[in-house]
Write an enzyme that holds these catalytic residues in place. Structure first.
Site, PDB file in Angstrom:
ATOM      1  CG  HIS A  13      -1.808   1.206   1.341  1.00 47.39           C
ATOM      2  ND1 HIS A  13      -3.130   1.105   1.721  1.00 47.39           N
ATOM      3  CD2 HIS A  13      -1.611   2.532   1.122  1.00 47.39           C
ATOM      4  CE1 HIS A  13      -3.692   2.302   1.725  1.00 47.39           C
ATOM      5  NE2 HIS A  13      -2.787   3.199   1.372  1.00 47.39           N
ATOM      6  CG  HIS A  15      -0.857   7.096  -1.204  1.00 45.30           C
ATOM      7  ND1 HIS A  15      -2.112   7.164  -1.745  1.00 45.30           N
ATOM      8  CD2 HIS A  15      -1.005   6.475  -0.002  1.00 45.30           C
ATOM      9  CE1 HIS A  15      -2.986   6.612  -0.909  1.00 45.30           C
ATOM     10  NE2 HIS A  15      -2.342   6.183   0.159  1.00 45.30           N
ATOM     11  CG  ASN A  41      -5.123   8.524  -3.298  1.00 45.84           C
ATOM     12  OD1 ASN A  41      -4.077   7.981  -3.669  1.00 45.84           O
ATOM     13  ND2 ASN A  41      -5.221   9.126  -2.116  1.00 45.84           N
ATOM     14  CE  LYS A  99      -7.958   2.056  -0.522  1.00 47.21           C
ATOM     15  NZ  LYS A  99      -6.713   2.704  -0.138  1.00 47.21           N
ATOM     16  CG  HIS A 136      -9.812   4.887   3.687  1.00 47.53           C
ATOM     17  ND1 HIS A 136      -8.584   5.476   3.916  1.00 47.53           N
ATOM     18  CD2 HIS A 136     -10.624   5.342   4.666  1.00 47.53           C
ATOM     19  CE1 HIS A 136      -8.668   6.266   4.987  1.00 47.53           C
ATOM     20  NE2 HIS A 136      -9.912   6.198   5.451  1.00 47.53           N
ATOM     21  CG  HIS A 174      -4.835   2.631   6.037  1.00 49.29           C
ATOM     22  ND1 HIS A 174      -6.175   2.450   6.260  1.00 49.29           N
ATOM     23  CD2 HIS A 174      -4.756   3.483   4.985  1.00 49.29           C
ATOM     24  CE1 HIS A 174      -6.859   3.172   5.393  1.00 49.29           C
ATOM     25  NE2 HIS A 174      -6.031   3.802   4.609  1.00 49.29           N
ATOM     26  CG  LEU A 219      -7.589  10.818   7.749  1.00 51.76           C
ATOM     27  CD1 LEU A 219      -8.456  11.521   6.727  1.00 51.76           C
ATOM     28  CD2 LEU A 219      -8.297  10.769   9.118  1.00 51.76           C
ATOM     29  CG  ASP A 247      -1.521   5.081   4.102  1.00 50.47           C
ATOM     30  OD1 ASP A 247      -1.703   5.421   2.915  1.00 50.47           O
ATOM     31  OD2 ASP A 247      -2.161   5.570   5.056  1.00 50.47           O
ATOM     32  CB  ALA A 263      -5.039  12.925   6.099  1.00 54.25           C
TER      33      ALA A 263
END
Ligand code: NCD
Ligand code: ZN
Ligand code: ZN
Length: 341
Positions: A13, A15, A41, A99, A136, A174, A219, A247, A263
């Site tokens: 996971h 980004h 995202n 996702k 999420h 997460h 988050l 994350d 976040a």
């Protein structure tokens, strides 16, 4: 000097964004991990196979020469996603999962799904085509306390999803609470969870006691110590249901040090070092390899990596910034250092 050599890990996971931030952060991920599940995202979100393939090319361009790194792409579920998209994703060798962001739950989730029950036909298609659902797992209900949003999501939605789609592979991303750990432990082998370094290392005091520290704001939000203890226990238990997912979520410093800060914690620069710290504190360094390098690959039905990485116990200070990004533990010490990868 004390060293620790383990099979090369993967990050299930992360980004990495696009544009300038991608150039700063991707080399960090590629230096540590063989593969990573890339979150979709972006602005606009990655909702089609074509977009995922274009994004994959952009990521590959940012891999430093000599590094051996494979991005595993995911697609973002929206109200407009069709069963045809699920089928196309299943047929694409570079797309590994879908996702689900409850609309408004987190960074760039506005295009997410407002009511999970409206996408049941898509979940049925994912179950049929054997594509995992990544969640999420937080409700967005304004009346729900932010510290309860994960637990309430499990009660209100996840229990029903796992009951109605018993063969769907689900990753509760997460996880931050004892209740999430208990839910995943009690569910079938098709339900697993990722755990971040920040949720293993810190409770909410790190973010809120003695001053408000925006670089600890992510988050789902950091919880109280009893929950952190439950996460440590799960991560170090040797259970194949819990695996590494940083994350890592880079944001430009001023967007976090802000009256309404974003976040996300940036951890890719020292992901393994952060996890090693947490596992060592729990006297469970022998459990790090399964968590970091085996269980995620097994869950995604991919071969385990065969090369290794080595960490050395030699304290170093985390820089104040990487480019325009303030990392987790900026200016503080880490006791392990990745020395060969
Ligand atoms: C993530 C981000 O910045 O994209 N932020 C975060 O706090 N975790 C989104 C997410 O994973 O929820
Ligand atoms: Zn999330
Ligand atoms: Zn994330």
């Amino acid at each position: 000097m004390k060293t620790l050599t383990i099979t090369r890990p993967d990050d299930w996971h992360t980004h990495v964004r696009n544009g300038a931030i991608l150039q700063t952060v991707l080399p960090h991920t590629a230096a540590q991990f063989a593969r990573a599940i890339i979150m979709p995202n972006l602005k606009p979100p990655v909702t089609t196979v074509a977009h995922a393939l274009a994004y994959r090319e952009e990521i590959l361009q940012a891999v430093p020469t000599g590094a051996n790194f494979t991005p595993l792409m995911t697609l973002y579920l929206t109200a407009a996603t069709t069963v045809e998209t699920i089928k196309a994703a299943a047929e694409c060798e570079h797309v590994y999962a879908f996702k689900l962001y409850p609309a408004g739950a987190t960074t760039n989730s506005d295009a997410g799904v407002a009511d999970v029950t409206t996408i049941y036909p898509l979940l049925a298609a994912m179950e049929k085509y054997e594509l995992p659902l990544l969640l999420h797992g937080e409700v967005t209900d304004e009346s729900c306390d932010i510290f309860d949003r994960e637990r309430v999501f499990i009660d209100r939605h996840l229990t029903a999803i796992t009951r109605d789609f018993p063969d769907l592979r689900v990753v509760l991303e997460h996880v931050t609470t004892r209740e999430a750990v208990q839910f995943v432990e009690a569910a079938g082998a098709n339900v697993a969870a990722t755990i971040t370094p920040q949720h293993l290392l810190f409770n909410r005091n790190a973010m809120l006691a003695g001053g408000i520290r925006p670089h600890y704001y992510c988050l789902p939000i950091l919880k109280r110590e009893t929950h952190r203890q439950a996460l440590i226990k799960a991560a170090t238990s040797g259970s194949a249901k819990f695996f590494l997912g940083t994350d890592s979520a880079p944001h430009i410093t001023h967007t976090k040090e802000n009256a309404c800060g974003c976040a996300g914690c940036y951890s890719a620069f020292g992901a393994l070092e952060l996890y090693a710290e947490a596992f060592e504190q729990a006297d469970a360094l022998d459990k790090l390899e399964g968590f970091a390098s085996f269980y995620g690959a097994d869950f995604y039905r991919l071969p385990r990596n065969t090369d290794t990485v080595t960490l050395q116990k030699s304290p170093w200070t985390v820089p104040a910034v990487y480019g325009e990004i303030t990392p987790l533990k900026a200016g503080e010490n880490l006791s392990w250092k990745l020395i060969s990868a």
